[in-house]
Design a protein around this motif. Structure first.
Motif, PDB file in Angstrom:
ATOM      1  N   ALA A 139       1.548   6.739  -6.889  1.00  0.00           N
ATOM      2  CA  ALA A 139       0.473   7.683  -7.217  1.00  0.00           C
ATOM      3  C   ALA A 139       0.895   9.123  -6.913  1.00  0.00           C
ATOM      4  O   ALA A 139       0.696  10.029  -7.730  1.00  0.00           O
ATOM      5  CB  ALA A 139      -0.798   7.326  -6.434  1.00  0.00           C
ATOM      6  N   VAL A 140       1.486   9.332  -5.745  1.00  0.00           N
ATOM      7  CA  VAL A 140       1.804  10.703  -5.340  1.00  0.00           C
ATOM      8  C   VAL A 140       2.978  11.255  -6.155  1.00  0.00           C
ATOM      9  O   VAL A 140       2.953  12.412  -6.585  1.00  0.00           O
ATOM     10  CB  VAL A 140       2.073  10.790  -3.818  1.00  0.00           C
ATOM     11  CG1 VAL A 140       2.512  12.195  -3.423  1.00  0.00           C
ATOM     12  CG2 VAL A 140       0.821  10.386  -3.040  1.00  0.00           C
TER      13      VAL A 140
ATOM     14  N   ASP B  42       0.835  -1.206   0.000  1.00  0.00           N
ATOM     15  CA  ASP B  42       0.000   0.000   0.000  1.00  0.00           C
ATOM     16  C   ASP B  42       0.872   1.259   0.000  1.00  0.00           C
ATOM     17  O   ASP B  42       0.562   2.250  -0.664  1.00  0.00           O
ATOM     18  CB  ASP B  42      -0.923   0.022   1.220  1.00  0.00           C
ATOM     19  CG  ASP B  42      -1.965  -1.084   1.170  1.00  0.00           C
ATOM     20  OD1 ASP B  42      -2.151  -1.681   0.084  1.00  0.00           O
ATOM     21  OD2 ASP B  42      -2.577  -1.375   2.218  1.00  0.00           O
ATOM     22  N   TYR B  43       1.955   1.193   0.777  1.00  0.00           N
ATOM     23  CA  TYR B  43       2.914   2.300   0.774  1.00  0.00           C
ATOM     24  C   TYR B  43       3.465   2.522  -0.630  1.00  0.00           C
ATOM     25  O   TYR B  43       3.499   3.653  -1.125  1.00  0.00           O
ATOM     26  CB  TYR B  43       4.049   2.002   1.769  1.00  0.00           C
ATOM     27  CG  TYR B  43       5.277   2.865   1.569  1.00  0.00           C
ATOM     28  CD1 TYR B  43       5.329   4.158   2.096  1.00  0.00           C
ATOM     29  CD2 TYR B  43       6.369   2.415   0.832  1.00  0.00           C
ATOM     30  CE1 TYR B  43       6.443   4.961   1.896  1.00  0.00           C
ATOM     31  CE2 TYR B  43       7.483   3.202   0.624  1.00  0.00           C
ATOM     32  CZ  TYR B  43       7.519   4.482   1.152  1.00  0.00           C
ATOM     33  OH  TYR B  43       8.619   5.274   0.940  1.00  0.00           O
TER      34      TYR B  43
ATOM     35  N   ARG C 188       2.267   1.596  -3.532  1.00  0.00           N
ATOM     36  CA  ARG C 188       1.243   2.047  -4.479  1.00  0.00           C
ATOM     37  C   ARG C 188       0.991   3.545  -4.301  1.00  0.00           C
ATOM     38  O   ARG C 188       0.875   4.294  -5.272  1.00  0.00           O
ATOM     39  CB  ARG C 188      -0.044   1.242  -4.258  1.00  0.00           C
ATOM     40  CG  ARG C 188      -1.064   1.387  -5.369  1.00  0.00           C
ATOM     41  CD  ARG C 188      -2.121   0.290  -5.298  1.00  0.00           C
ATOM     42  NE  ARG C 188      -2.602   0.159  -3.926  1.00  0.00           N
ATOM     43  CZ  ARG C 188      -3.004  -0.979  -3.367  1.00  0.00           C
ATOM     44  NH1 ARG C 188      -2.977  -2.109  -4.055  1.00  0.00           N
ATOM     45  NH2 ARG C 188      -3.437  -1.013  -2.112  1.00  0.00           N
ATOM     46  N   ALA C 189       0.937   3.986  -3.044  1.00  0.00           N
ATOM     47  CA  ALA C 189       0.727   5.416  -2.787  1.00  0.00           C
ATOM     48  C   ALA C 189       1.927   6.240  -3.251  1.00  0.00           C
ATOM     49  O   ALA C 189       1.767   7.350  -3.763  1.00  0.00           O
ATOM     50  CB  ALA C 189       0.453   5.652  -1.300  1.00  0.00           C
TER      51      ALA C 189
ATOM     52  N   GLY D   9      -0.065   7.096   5.430  1.00  0.00           N
ATOM     53  CA  GLY D   9      -1.088   6.169   4.953  1.00  0.00           C
ATOM     54  C   GLY D   9      -2.507   6.695   4.967  1.00  0.00           C
ATOM     55  O   GLY D   9      -3.461   5.913   4.995  1.00  0.00           O
TER      56      GLY D   9
ATOM     57  N   ASP E 240      -4.364   7.806   2.735  1.00  0.00           N
ATOM     58  CA  ASP E 240      -5.211   7.426   1.599  1.00  0.00           C
ATOM     59  C   ASP E 240      -5.853   6.051   1.747  1.00  0.00           C
ATOM     60  O   ASP E 240      -6.688   5.666   0.944  1.00  0.00           O
ATOM     61  CB  ASP E 240      -4.398   7.508   0.304  1.00  0.00           C
ATOM     62  CG  ASP E 240      -3.177   6.632   0.354  1.00  0.00           C
ATOM     63  OD1 ASP E 240      -3.178   5.559  -0.263  1.00  0.00           O
ATOM     64  OD2 ASP E 240      -2.196   7.004   1.036  1.00  0.00           O
ATOM     65  N   SER E 241      -5.455   5.311   2.784  1.00  0.00           N
ATOM     66  CA  SER E 241      -6.077   4.002   3.000  1.00  0.00           C
ATOM     67  C   SER E 241      -7.442   4.105   3.670  1.00  0.00           C
ATOM     68  O   SER E 241      -8.136   3.107   3.794  1.00  0.00           O
ATOM     69  CB  SER E 241      -5.173   3.130   3.889  1.00  0.00           C
ATOM     70  OG  SER E 241      -4.092   2.622   3.152  1.00  0.00           O
TER      71      SER E 241
ATOM     72  N   GLU F 295      -8.131  14.020   2.579  1.00  0.00           N
ATOM     73  CA  GLU F 295      -7.186  12.930   2.324  1.00  0.00           C
ATOM     74  C   GLU F 295      -5.778  13.336   2.708  1.00  0.00           C
ATOM     75  O   GLU F 295      -4.847  13.291   1.911  1.00  0.00           O
ATOM     76  CB  GLU F 295      -7.241  12.506   0.867  1.00  0.00           C
ATOM     77  CG  GLU F 295      -8.458  11.663   0.575  1.00  0.00           C
ATOM     78  CD  GLU F 295      -8.646  11.452  -0.902  1.00  0.00           C
ATOM     79  OE1 GLU F 295      -7.672  11.639  -1.646  1.00  0.00           O
ATOM     80  OE2 GLU F 295      -9.764  11.113  -1.306  1.00  0.00           O
TER      81      GLU F 295
ATOM     82  N   GLY G 118       1.845  11.558   3.464  1.00  0.00           N
ATOM     83  CA  GLY G 118       0.953  10.862   2.554  1.00  0.00           C
ATOM     84  C   GLY G 118       1.234   9.362   2.535  1.00  0.00           C
ATOM     85  O   GLY G 118       0.761   8.620   3.388  1.00  0.00           O
ATOM     86  N   PRO G 119       2.044   8.896   1.590  1.00  0.00           N
ATOM     87  CA  PRO G 119       2.290   7.459   1.454  1.00  0.00           C
ATOM     88  C   PRO G 119       2.788   6.788   2.743  1.00  0.00           C
ATOM     89  O   PRO G 119       2.354   5.678   3.066  1.00  0.00           O
ATOM     90  CB  PRO G 119       3.350   7.391   0.348  1.00  0.00           C
ATOM     91  CG  PRO G 119       3.081   8.599  -0.485  1.00  0.00           C
ATOM     92  CD  PRO G 119       2.650   9.658   0.486  1.00  0.00           C
TER      93      PRO G 119
END
Lengths: 357, 357
Positions: free
Chosen positions: A282-283, A275-276, A278-279, B247, B249-250, B257, B243-244
């Motif tokens: 995206a960012v 998840d990290y 993937r974010a 987390g 965005d989870s 967000e 952000g990433p």
């Protein structure tokens, strides 16, 4: 300009340091960092430093056979004393300690004291990032004051570098890695040679007044922090973390009164690594996914220019000016090493390191 | 301009939020932070925000009675979910959690997700510092893109604030606390009103070309990061940590967000606190102990202007423009509160809060 294979440059660097009493593993650590700096395009933190390090060894400012000692070792903190060993080698040990603690417990803070010059911090933070750990690092100003504080007329800060790296899986980490002063010495020399002004906010003259004339700097002027009062604040924080917090001044035997502060956080500390990652994709795509401004080809992530240079130099070799290579050859000869027997020269544009037959 | 006692401003703020369904302890937390921001001189993060927060409560973007939930709680890490509670209150809970962990284990990293607007970060990092803990904090860009990346023509970053505080015992902490964008909206409006240019490197016009004319900003231009590519790198790191890594965005229920990332280290993690404090005194004295530049009275530490304002306003009261006070009175009246019965007005220059007889 000659292009050397990274492995060849590593070999000669290792042999030179071994010849002055450095154990092979430590010499190899130092060579790892110096070669990595060349690959990143930061040639000022590469083999150009060897002559200076040899001088410092003669003066007792680097103890080539010293091994770091871990004075404090808790689940998430460590205090490493370098006993004036090579900064590169001591900082690698500390980086790996911080990385291991962060991977085990989510987070770590490490102080390193009593060590030699570390050079480019990104070499360490990226090493942590390639193992899945976010790392922040700062080095104190052990040397002479060169940078004036915001609102000051005389220098009271060093160049106080900081670095941050965040992992991106198999992609290159995102890396911030810079001095908190506005301009590097090399750029000042270049502007002076060309008779060109430097950007506003880079330097002051000997009276502390703003100027853009590089001659004013060389006539007793000083550096400014980058970005006005905001960069000044960052320089102060870097100084305080690597100084009072890290505690380097408690070690009176230390020749360089400078410390290193590191903090490390596992990239999966707060959620699964996928998840990290993937974010991060995206960012970073959002940040760089805008049209370039006039005069730019691309919007790059911090650290991307270095990563591009790294890839190019892995392929094409590391370019060294003839005079640097001549100096290296002379240093080697003085130590009884035959640089040619070490297969250093590599044809310009050559691909892989040459191998001895 | 009227001067209000901090306690009086705290009381009216608390009562307003209580009147819309906020439990007293949470309302008091929010008031703590808003009043602290006024004391620091950052009036834009004070009671001016109340009308907006009430609007956000009506829209479900702040849930006034929500209490944070600690989803991950290890010896040195925590993940706090705010359930869209007031950012101020949720961040205070997270700050205290990080502080306690750092004091117990030397170091802590805390992520906060799913929370409302936090406002000025220094309110939190200084709270940790006053308890002997070094704290770093960053908040992600949940809102619209306003800042162009280095080399970009269109915005892809927020204002991405960061803060660092280091304790100094009974003295005020050293605090870095700023947006990584070059200029605040308020300063742009002021320059426009005066018809004056803004500093180079602050803004670009709608095509992404550098400009110093504030009109270009209001005609569709954008903010630049402070300090060129160095400030840009810092903005990106802040965005990625909050952000990433954090987390946020989870949590798909989150309206904003945006996340918060905090890192905390005990000031005695690497040596006795008295040695840390002695070194802080020595290094801060060295940094500021140079003659001021032309046009400056003093060299100040980061956070010192705010600390001076804090002391002055504790003594003289918090100055509020008549129109802000009128708006506050109207908001209170709409909620059935009699602001005069709350003893808000204080004679200009008055010392202590007025008390009801």
């Amino acid at each position: 300009m000659r292009h050397l294979a990274p492995a060849a440059l590593h070999r000669i660097t290792t042999r030179i340091f071994e010849a002055v009493g450095t154990p092979e593993d430590i010499a190899s650590d130092v060579a790892d960092v110096l070669v990595d700096n060349h690959l990143a395009g930061h040639d000022s933190h590469g083999v150009l430093r060897i002559a200076q390090y040899l001088q410092w060894i003669r003066e007792g400012r680097i103890v080539p056979h010293a091994r770091p000692e871990v004075l404090v070792d808790t689940s998430s903190t460590a205090l490493v004393r370098g006993h004036m060993g090579f900064g590169q080698s001591v900082a690698l040990v500390a980086t790996d300690l911080a990385t291991a603690k962060a991977k085990r417990n989510g987070v770590a803070a490490v102080s390193v004291v009593d060590l030699g010059h570390t050079g480019r911090l990104g070499a360490f933070t990226e090493r942590a990032a390639r193992q899945g750990v976010v790392m922040f690092m700062t080095v104190g100003s052990g040397g002479p004051a060169m940078t004036v504080p915001f609102g000051g007329a005389e220098p009271s800060l060093g160049t106080n570098p900081i670095a941050f790296s965040l992992p991106r899986g198999s992609q290159d980490p995102v890396t911030l890695d810079y001095a908190t002063s506005a301009i590097a010495n090399g750029k000042l020399m270049l502007a002076r040679a060309k008779g060109e002004p430097v950007p506003e906010g880079s330097i002051v003259d000997r009276e502390g007044a703003p100027t853009t004339d590089p001659e004013d700097y060389f006539a007793g002027g000083h550096l400014l922090p980058f970005g006005g009062h905001k960069g000044y604040a960052l320089a102060v924080i870097a100084d305080l973390l690597a100084g009072p917090l890290a505690g380097a001044d408690s070690y009176s035997g230390a020749v360089m009164e400078t410390g290193v502060f590191m903090f490390a956080v596992a990239s999966d500390a707060f959620r699964p690594e996928r998840d990290y990652l993937r974010a991060m994709d995206a960012v970073t795509a959002r940040i760089t996914g805008v049209p370039p401004a006039p005069g730019f080809d691309d919007v790059l992530l911090p650290g991307e220019p270095e990563a591009r240079t790294h890839r190019a130099r892995l392929n094409d070799g590391i370019p060294l000016p003839e005079e640097t290579l001549a100096e290296l050859t002379q240093i080697a000869a003085d130590l009884g090493l035959d640089i040619d027997a070490l297969d250093v020269p590599l044809p310009s544009g050559g691909g892989t390191p040459t191998r001895r037959q």
